[in-house]
Design an enzyme around this catalytic site. Sequence first.
Site, PDB file in Angstrom:
ATOM      1  N   HIS A 177      -5.455  -4.517  -0.938  1.00  0.00           N
ATOM      2  CA  HIS A 177      -5.349  -3.485  -1.985  1.00  0.00           C
ATOM      3  C   HIS A 177      -5.401  -4.111  -3.369  1.00  0.00           C
ATOM      4  O   HIS A 177      -4.748  -3.632  -4.302  1.00  0.00           O
ATOM      5  CB  HIS A 177      -4.079  -2.657  -1.791  1.00  0.00           C
ATOM      6  N   SER A 196       0.792  -1.230   0.000  1.00  0.00           N
ATOM      7  CA  SER A 196       0.000   0.000   0.000  1.00  0.00           C
ATOM      8  C   SER A 196       0.824   1.280   0.000  1.00  0.00           C
ATOM      9  O   SER A 196       0.322   2.333  -0.346  1.00  0.00           O
ATOM     10  CB  SER A 196      -0.941   0.000   1.204  1.00  0.00           C
ATOM     11  N   LYS A 256     -12.457  -1.814   2.030  1.00  0.00           N
ATOM     12  CA  LYS A 256     -11.837  -0.936   1.024  1.00  0.00           C
ATOM     13  C   LYS A 256     -12.695  -0.996  -0.258  1.00  0.00           C
ATOM     14  O   LYS A 256     -13.736  -0.364  -0.306  1.00  0.00           O
ATOM     15  CB  LYS A 256     -10.375  -1.350   0.801  1.00  0.00           C
TER      16      LYS A 256
HETATM   17  N1  PLP Z   1      -3.798  -5.528   5.306  1.00  0.00           N
HETATM   18  C1  PLP Z   1      -3.468  -4.471   4.532  1.00  0.00           C
HETATM   19  C2  PLP Z   1      -2.446  -4.650   3.466  1.00  0.00           C
HETATM   20  C3  PLP Z   1      -4.076  -3.218   4.741  1.00  0.00           C
HETATM   21  O1  PLP Z   1      -3.746  -2.167   3.996  1.00  0.00           O
HETATM   22  C4  PLP Z   1      -5.053  -3.099   5.764  1.00  0.00           C
HETATM   23  C5  PLP Z   1      -5.707  -1.806   6.049  1.00  0.00           C
HETATM   24  O2  PLP Z   1      -5.142  -0.764   6.090  1.00  0.00           O
HETATM   25  C6  PLP Z   1      -5.350  -4.218   6.543  1.00  0.00           C
HETATM   26  C7  PLP Z   1      -4.724  -5.416   6.288  1.00  0.00           C
HETATM   27  C8  PLP Z   1      -6.383  -4.151   7.618  1.00  0.00           C
HETATM   28  O3  PLP Z   1      -7.653  -4.151   7.029  1.00  0.00           O
HETATM   29  P1  PLP Z   1      -8.941  -3.776   7.894  1.00  0.00           P
HETATM   30  O4  PLP Z   1      -9.133  -2.309   7.745  1.00  0.00           O
HETATM   31  O5  PLP Z   1     -10.042  -4.590   7.297  1.00  0.00           O
HETATM   32  O6  PLP Z   1      -8.629  -4.171   9.285  1.00  0.00           O
END
Ligand code: PLP
Length: 396
Positions: A211, A183, A242
Amino acid sequence: AAQLRRRLETELEEIRGAGTWKNERVIASRQGPHLRLTGGGAGILNFCANNYLGLSSHPEVIRAAVEALEKFGAGLSSVRFICGTQSIHKDLEEKIARFHQREDAILYASCFDANAGIFEALLTPEDAVLSDELNHASIIDGIRLCKANKYRYKHMDMQDLEAKLQDAQKHRLRLVATDGAFSMDGDIAPLREICDLAQKYDALVFIDECHATGFLGPNGRGTDELLGVMDKVTIVNSTLGKALGGAAGGYTTGPKPLIDLLRQRSRPYLFSNSLPPAVVGCASKALDLLMESNAIAQSMAAKTQRFRSKMTAAGFTISGKDHPICPVMLGDARLAAVMAEDMLKRGIYVIGFSYPVVPKGKARIRVQISAVHSDEDIDRCVEAFTEVGRKHGALP
Ligand code: PLP
């Protein structure tokens, strides 16, 4: 209490002093490409949500949430195995598994929880986990919680991964864990090479698709579809927070015995409340829309292309490739901060990232493109970047 207060205040001062204080801007409208901020700012163009497909405010997604709320209530007041499972939870799990072409799926309150729950449930001290050094914090925390032998390989470095896999041959089971798309840089894990190495060294592959789900690959299934390795990646974790409606929630999808085991052993699943019906309704409708057509994902890809090529032509360096996360690389932390502030004065909401979120000297402004940005929105953003970049010396 007074002593604690003093300690906390000192710590807060240190954060401010280090320039890493995170301010929260308050939004007074729905999430979307055009926002109203409290205390001023109307008609702000938003380029920093993970709302890749614009489904957070899609009328059908909202209607599905309202219907689920009315039919199934505000929430379950229970974890899943006591009295927290409704038909819509089972339907959504079935739909997620179908979407990813996996055997089964399990819902969590977030993908953070899905990542926190999987490694401890699956791996023992006899096993090994090999993790990309730039994996998301939730993967790092999930791995910390498990008792497996831990290897950290250099970011997307296949030589290093191979060396670590060789060393890990002494363990019973090897699991390679990587973000599908990273990200901060908008770069995509070399999954073909990872899967080849996994095959060579008899390892399993886990990907975090937060993502990627909904928009990468010909049918938006994710990085594994984009790179043609859906049958080689064993476990997929992703988010409903997302691209898939943006409400909240996460999941693991993969082999049925693994999902069955997670229902028995995964602590964030066993000891946390069920997803609220409205949230389930949003995600379920988002998946219906994506399974009907890939038109929304294609429109986002075209806009991403427009932004990346126009910004490159203007003289900026955009990290990553073909991903709607478009980091505008600036290097200097102060430059990223003042440019982001100036962009907001021109009605463009973007965020600067600097150390420790990204490596020292690699400060950037991260722009995220959504299917609901118009071509004019994209062009306005590029124009503002060009003006602000010239003003601050980022462009000649
Ligand atoms: N994994 C990645 C790569 C993320 O970017 C995010 C969120 O920022 C998460 C996990 C966590 O997701 P959630 O918002 O559903 O807890």
